[in-house]
Design an enzyme around this catalytic site. Structure first.
Site, PDB file in Angstrom:
ATOM      1  N   PHE A   1       0.862  -1.172   0.000  1.00 27.48           N
ATOM      2  CA  PHE A   1       0.000   0.000   0.000  1.00 27.48           C
ATOM      3  C   PHE A   1       0.910   1.238   0.000  1.00 27.48           C
ATOM      4  O   PHE A   1       1.889   1.288   0.742  1.00 27.48           O
ATOM      5  CB  PHE A   1      -0.882  -0.025   1.252  1.00 27.48           C
ATOM      6  CG  PHE A   1      -1.958   1.017   1.252  1.00 27.48           C
ATOM      7  CD1 PHE A   1      -3.150   0.803   0.578  1.00 27.48           C
ATOM      8  CD2 PHE A   1      -1.777   2.223   1.897  1.00 27.48           C
ATOM      9  CE1 PHE A   1      -4.143   1.773   0.578  1.00 27.48           C
ATOM     10  CE2 PHE A   1      -2.766   3.194   1.902  1.00 27.48           C
ATOM     11  CZ  PHE A   1      -3.953   2.963   1.235  1.00 27.48           C
TER      12      PHE A   1
ATOM     13  N   ASP B   1       2.051  -4.959   8.788  1.00 31.19           N
ATOM     14  CA  ASP B   1       0.875  -4.112   8.610  1.00 31.19           C
ATOM     15  C   ASP B   1      -0.328  -5.037   8.442  1.00 31.19           C
ATOM     16  O   ASP B   1      -0.399  -5.792   7.465  1.00 31.19           O
ATOM     17  CB  ASP B   1       1.057  -3.194   7.400  1.00 31.19           C
ATOM     18  CG  ASP B   1      -0.083  -2.191   7.273  1.00 31.19           C
ATOM     19  OD1 ASP B   1      -1.201  -2.501   7.728  1.00 31.19           O
ATOM     20  OD2 ASP B   1       0.145  -1.107   6.707  1.00 31.19           O
TER      21      ASP B   1
ATOM     22  N   LYS C   1     -11.559  -1.025   8.573  1.00 33.35           N
ATOM     23  CA  LYS C   1     -11.770  -2.010   7.498  1.00 33.35           C
ATOM     24  C   LYS C   1     -12.583  -3.180   8.059  1.00 33.35           C
ATOM     25  O   LYS C   1     -13.751  -2.997   8.387  1.00 33.35           O
ATOM     26  CB  LYS C   1     -10.417  -2.404   6.918  1.00 33.35           C
ATOM     27  CG  LYS C   1      -9.755  -1.211   6.206  1.00 33.35           C
ATOM     28  CD  LYS C   1      -8.358  -1.467   5.690  1.00 33.35           C
ATOM     29  CE  LYS C   1      -7.867  -0.209   4.956  1.00 33.35           C
ATOM     30  NZ  LYS C   1      -6.459  -0.262   4.589  1.00 33.35           N
TER      31      LYS C   1
HETATM   32  C1  LIG Z   1      -5.732   0.906   4.307  1.00 35.35           C
HETATM   33  C2  LIG Z   1      -4.255   0.784   4.506  1.00 35.35           C
HETATM   34  C3  LIG Z   1      -3.527   1.807   5.116  1.00 35.35           C
HETATM   35  C4  LIG Z   1      -4.206   3.110   5.483  1.00 35.35           C
HETATM   36  O1  LIG Z   1      -3.427   3.951   6.260  1.00 35.35           O
HETATM   37  P1  LIG Z   1      -4.094   5.272   6.862  1.00 35.35           P
HETATM   38  O2  LIG Z   1      -3.028   5.914   7.640  1.00 35.35           O
HETATM   39  O3  LIG Z   1      -5.282   4.839   7.664  1.00 35.35           O
HETATM   40  O4  LIG Z   1      -4.564   6.108   5.707  1.00 35.35           O
HETATM   41  C5  LIG Z   1      -2.176   1.603   5.350  1.00 35.35           C
HETATM   42  N1  LIG Z   1      -1.570   0.431   4.989  1.00 35.35           N
HETATM   43  C6  LIG Z   1      -2.247  -0.556   4.381  1.00 35.35           C
HETATM   44  C7  LIG Z   1      -1.543  -1.805   4.014  1.00 35.35           C
HETATM   45  C8  LIG Z   1      -3.608  -0.405   4.101  1.00 35.35           C
HETATM   46  O5  LIG Z   1      -4.274  -1.371   3.476  1.00 35.35           O
END
Ligand SMILES: *Cc1c(COP(=O)(O)O)cnc(C)c1O
Length: 426
Positions: free
Chosen positions: A132, A211, A237
């Site tokens: 991500f 993560d 989520k």
């Molecule tokens: C959804 C997601 C994020 C989101 O990070 P935010 O700080 O909440 O915007 C980060 N890492 C992964 C792998 C995700 O899927």
């Protein structure tokens, strides 16, 4: 499974499924099949009432007293411990606070600092090219900050991107400080073997940040069982905490006394209300935090967490795999001639809880699906993504969603001009 699957059979299976009742715990609009719970979970019944209670009673009447009397101050830790049960965490290892991006910054910074003390030549952060974006950007920002302020002319800190397991093996070495991976890939749904990869990284002398954004509440996770070092992830989520609800951060007990994190705000101080003129970190999980937390949003998380804790995770996982298998099979048989290509691993042990298909007109097809009430999402390049949330999806929903997809592809209705107009958020 065979080609003769019928909707009636699926409805029968739904009727005898002990998880079916959980759908009633969520507010879902009529006429919607929600396949995007991996991006923004559905609204749990009771969350709006909890928010109203925080606003009208605790804020409105309790005013500032509610920091003590309504437990606001303790909430990040209390909810962290609740969530920790879904992650294989021990008590006092998890906090719900800040955002996943910020928590990545804290954990990566702390990992670099820990390595600096033990093995100063370790200056590489390894992550995935397919991660991500924020996970890569935060690592880059941290490396840049450290390098730009450093007075040493030694080896700079750097971010190295890997593409697969083989390139990960090549990359892990004497210069690796930390490996940061997403347990479940946000685009493809591919899942890393947390136990095996953590052990391999440790053998190479690296620390590991997981993560869990697309894993928490979706797949069984055992952070202590895997002997992981740090973890972060979202609550909005699969945990259904609400839009932008605070994220979580977990740190293995063995690192607590060395968990130096640079966002050393007053909530991470060992005596925040002593108003001391210097920083001393708290001796516990409080040191993972930064400043004042968004109380209304934080409070709502508990409603989704309580539902998740009532469900048996092994049943949730079994149903997630079954529904995903069903979705893939129905798309591949009933929509066979329309050029959708599965990008999600078929093997159960390598898959999270969503299924993604590639199609050159993926954006338009998804726009047409959303207009028909089948809500998934689109991720560049050309990927239609469908989240499978066993707490509020049934086998019949999967059938109906694929039938609507088939109709859109068969009639070519996705070719209407308005479906090609890009929204700001896809
Ligand atoms: C959804 C997601 C994020 C989101 O990070 P935010 O700080 O909440 O915007 C980060 N890492 C992964 C792998 C995700 O899927």
């Amino acid at each position: 499974m065979s080609k003769e699957i019928t909707r009636e059979e699926l409805a029968q299976l739904d009727a005898s499924d002990p998880l079916t009742g959980f759908a009633e715990r969520f507010e879902l609009p009529e006429g919607v099949i929600y396949l995007d719970g991996n991006s923004l979970g559905a609204l749990p019944k009771g969350a709006a009432a909890r928010a109203a209670q925080v606003v009208n009673e605790e804020w409105g009447k309790g005013l500032i007293r509610s920091w003590n009397s309504a437990g606001w101050f303790e909430m990040p830790l209390k909810l962290g411990d609740k969530l920790g049960k879904l992650l294989g965490a021990n008590p006092n290892e998890t906090a719900i606070t800040d955002t996943t991006s910020l928590n990545l910054f804290k954990t990566l910074a702390s990992a670099l600092r820990t390595q600096k003390a033990d093995a100063p030549q370790r200056r590489v952060i390894i992550t995935e090219r397919d991660n991500f974006p924020t996970d890569i950007y935060i690592a880059e920002g941290l490396a840049d900050l450290v390098n730009s302020l450093s007075q040493e002319s030694g080896i700079p800190y750097e971010v190295r991107l890997i593409d697969d397991e083989a390139s990960l093996r090549d990359a892990l070495g004497e210069d690796t400080a930390v490996l940061a991976l997403s347990h479940v890939n946000y685009r493809t749904g591919a899942m890393w073997d947390m136990v095996g990869i953590t052990a391999e990284a440790h053998r190479a002398g690296a620390l590991v940040v997981w993560d869990l954004a697309h894993a928490a509440g979706a797949v069984p996770v055992d952070l202590n069982g895997a002997d992981a070092d740090y973890a972060v992830g979202c609550t909005y989520k699969y945990l259904n905490g609400g839009p932008g609800s605070p994220a979580f951060i977990w740190v293995n007990q063995r690192h607590h006394d060395r968990f130096w994190q640079p966002l050393s705000g007053w909530w991470s101080h060992n005596a925040p209300f002593a108003m001391a003129d210097h920083y001393t970190p708290a001796n516990d999980v409080r040191r993972f935090m930064c400043g004042t937390q968004p109380v209304t949003s934080l409070a709502m998380i508990e409603v989704g967490l309580d539902i998740a804790l009532e469900a048996d995770m092994s049943a949730v996982r079994a149903k997630s795999l079954e529904l995903t298998d069903l979705f893939i099979e129905l798309v591949e048989t009933r929509c066979a001639e329309y050029g959708l290509e599965l990008v999600t691993p078929r093997e159960h042990e390598r898959r999270g809880s969503h299924a993604s298909f590639r199609h050159e007109h993926g954006y338009e097809i998804m726009a047409a699906l959303i207009e028909r009430g089948v809500i998934g999402d689109y991720r560049e390049p050309e990927v239609l993504r469908f989240g499978i949330t066993p707490l509020y999806l049934s086998r019949s929903d999967i059938w109906d969603a694929v039938e609507i997809l088939r109709e859109i592809l068969h009639t070519g209705s996705w070719q209407r001009e308005e479906y090609a107009v890009r929204n700001a958020v896809t």
